[in-house]
Design a protein around this motif. Structure first.
Motif, short mmCIF file in Angstrom:
data_model
loop_
_atom_site.label_atom_id
_atom_site.label_comp_id
_atom_site.label_asym_id
_atom_site.label_seq_id
_atom_site.Cartn_x
_atom_site.Cartn_y
_atom_site.Cartn_z
N ILE A 104 0.84 -1.21 0.00
CA ILE A 104 0.00 0.00 0.00
C ILE A 104 0.87 1.25 0.00
CG2 ILE A 104 -1.65 1.33 1.37
CD1 ILE A 104 -2.84 -1.40 2.27
N LEU A 105 1.91 1.26 0.83
CA LEU A 105 2.81 2.41 0.89
C LEU A 105 3.55 2.60 -0.44
CD1 LEU A 105 4.05 4.68 2.59
CD2 LEU A 105 5.78 3.04 3.35
N LYS A 107 2.57 1.71 -3.40
CA LYS A 107 1.62 2.19 -4.40
C LYS A 107 1.32 3.67 -4.21
CE LYS A 107 -2.73 1.01 -6.55
NZ LYS A 107 -3.88 0.11 -6.56
N ARG A 108 1.19 4.08 -2.93
CA ARG A 108 0.88 5.49 -2.64
C ARG A 108 1.99 6.42 -3.08
NH1 ARG A 108 -3.76 6.80 0.87
NH2 ARG A 108 -4.99 4.95 0.52
N ILE A 109 3.24 6.01 -2.88
CA ILE A 109 4.34 6.90 -3.24
C ILE A 109 4.90 6.60 -4.62
CG2 ILE A 109 4.95 7.44 -0.86
CD1 ILE A 109 7.20 5.49 -0.98
N GLY A 110 4.29 5.65 -5.34
CA GLY A 110 4.60 5.41 -6.74
C GLY A 110 5.87 4.64 -7.01
N GLN A 112 6.07 0.95 -6.94
CA GLN A 112 5.66 -0.44 -6.84
C GLN A 112 6.76 -1.40 -7.29
OE1 GLN A 112 3.88 1.89 -8.51
NE2 GLN A 112 1.70 1.66 -8.12
#
Length: 140
Positions: A104-105, A107-110, A112
């Protein structure tokens, strides 16, 4: 008994129940102990994990209510500290895996595709923080 003592007993007991309920909810709702046994492939020993958690909570609670000092040598403290660090690290790893924190983290900060860098940064930060605490704040 006076009213102050009764009120103190009531508040202390209520606080203990609320902290205990929160701790039990943390362990049961998130399934931390079963997940920890899955990660370590020790599912047959789950009763020992549970007994260790209960014994640790009882011992910690009892010792926090009294003024105990454990006069141990460095040779005994090092394995105890190592075991404590391993347990806390595995507990944190189980918790982050249960909650899917890293994906999740990332993905949030881009990032992956570079999640390994995120995990290594967290690990190295924890190691640096622990070393800083032990070198600066702990007098052996």
């Amino acid at each position: 008994m006076t009213g102050k003592i009764v009120a103190s007993l009531f508040v202390g007991l209520a606080g203990g129940f609320s902290v205990g309920a929160g701790y039990v909810a943390f362990l049961t709702v998130l399934g931390v102990i079963p997940r920890l046994t899955q990660l370590t492939k020790t599912m047959k020993m789950i009763h020992f994990y549970e007994a260790a958690v209960v014994a640790g909570v009882l011992a910690g609670g009892w010792m926090s209510l009294h003024d105990y000092s454990l006069w141990l040598t460095r040779f005994i403290l090092v394995p105890i500290g190592l075991a404590d660090g391993i347990f806390n690290g595995m507990l944190a790893a189980a918790l982050t895996e249960v909650l899917n924190v890293f994906p999740i983290l990332a993905k949030r900060i881009g990032i992956q595709e570079k999640i390994i860098y995120l995990m290594m940064a967290i690990v190295l930060g924890k190691v640096a923080g622990s070393l800083f605490q032990w070198i600066v704040f702990v007098d052996l």
